[in-house]
Motif scaffolding. Structure first.
Motif, short mmCIF file in Angstrom:
data_model
loop_
_atom_site.label_atom_id
_atom_site.label_comp_id
_atom_site.label_asym_id
_atom_site.label_seq_id
_atom_site.Cartn_x
_atom_site.Cartn_y
_atom_site.Cartn_z
N PRO A 180 38.35 46.59 31.42
CA PRO A 180 38.88 46.76 32.79
C PRO A 180 39.71 45.56 33.27
O PRO A 180 40.64 45.73 34.07
N LEU A 181 39.39 44.38 32.77
CA LEU A 181 40.10 43.18 33.23
C LEU A 181 41.53 43.13 32.68
O LEU A 181 42.41 42.51 33.27
N ARG A 203 38.85 35.73 32.05
CA ARG A 203 38.24 36.90 31.41
C ARG A 203 37.05 36.47 30.56
O ARG A 203 35.98 37.07 30.62
N VAL A 228 44.00 39.63 34.75
CA VAL A 228 43.12 38.46 34.88
C VAL A 228 43.45 37.52 33.72
O VAL A 228 43.61 37.95 32.59
N GLN A 243 43.99 44.35 35.01
CA GLN A 243 44.07 43.66 36.30
C GLN A 243 44.75 42.31 36.21
O GLN A 243 44.64 41.50 37.12
N LYS A 265 40.67 51.39 40.53
CA LYS A 265 40.40 50.34 39.54
C LYS A 265 39.88 49.06 40.20
O LYS A 265 39.15 48.29 39.61
N GLN A 266 40.31 48.87 41.45
CA GLN A 266 39.88 47.66 42.16
C GLN A 266 38.47 47.79 42.72
O GLN A 266 37.71 46.82 42.74
N SER A 276 34.55 44.17 37.07
CA SER A 276 35.60 43.91 38.06
C SER A 276 35.03 43.88 39.48
O SER A 276 35.76 44.03 40.46
#
Length: 221
Positions: free
Chosen positions: A108-109, A119, A114, A112, A83-84, A159
């Protein structure tokens, strides 16, 4: 070195026989390369891409990604790693029908942690970059195939991955849209993103700096 596959085998058992999907794959990929994987249907192209993207396991061999030994990682660590660092672009877009363009790109954020303000800025940046600001409140069904694929790419890039994996990214597009998408990958690659694409198209393959041919799960030399 971005990633290295050493002696990778993947098989399924069928009626007491092993059917090999990948056979003794050895592959090194440096950061900043643009790789095209070619081969007939059933040669193992998508399987190889899924193994590289950590979406699929393998039975034998070793896989190092950014010096991490992927086969020794727990599921959770693997998920965090891809994912990173990895963005996926699929032939079928894989957009979420119930979400707007804006929400699809933002997805995706959300995994994570964010912050909301950050975002917003990152999504605005992507909408701007791909000239789709006017489409942000539309749903996937209201977009053309080419537009859906651009949203898919924006989502894959949000990302800031080191690696983009693209599986037949122009398979559902007309030739003009397909060319636009390939130009986009070329530009991303020039900005330092490593790209690995699976393609049937000789023309698309030539965008790559290196072509890898697969046949019956093996790399042909």
């Amino acid at each position: 070195m971005l990633l290295e596959l050493s002696n990778i085998f993947k098989w399924v058992n069928s009626g007491g026989n092993r059917i090999f999907l990948l056979k003794d794959i050895n592959l090194k990929i440096e950061e900043g390369e643009f790789i095209s994987i070619m081969g007939p249907s059933g040669s193992g192209k998508s399987t190889l891409l899924h193994v590289i993207g950590m979406l699929d396991n393998f039975n034998e061999g070793e896989y190092h990604f950014l010096h991490e030994n992927v086969n020794r990682l727990k599921e959770k660590q693997r998920t965090r790693l891809y994912k990173q660092y990895i963005g996926f672009v699929f032939q079928a877009y894989h957009l979420i029908d119930e979400l707007t363009v804006y929400e699809n790109i933002e997805t995706p954020l959300l995994y994570q942690d964010v912050k909301s303000s950050e975002r917003k800025a990152m999504v605005a940046d992507m909408l701007d970059r791909f000239n789709i600001v006017g489409k942000k409140d539309l749903f996937p069904a209201q977009l053309s195939g080419g537009q859906q694929q651009i949203v898919g790419i924006a989502r894959a890039l949000i990302s800031k991955p080191k690696l983009i994996l693209a599986d037949e990214p122009t398979g559902n597009l007309n030739s003009k849209q397909g060319e636009e998408i390939m130009q986009l990958f070329k530009q991303l690659n020039e900005e330092g993103v490593t790209v690995i694409q699976v393609t049937h198209s000789e023309k698309n393959a030539e965008y790559g700096s290196r072509i890898i041919n697969l046949m019956d799960g093996k790399i042909e030399f």
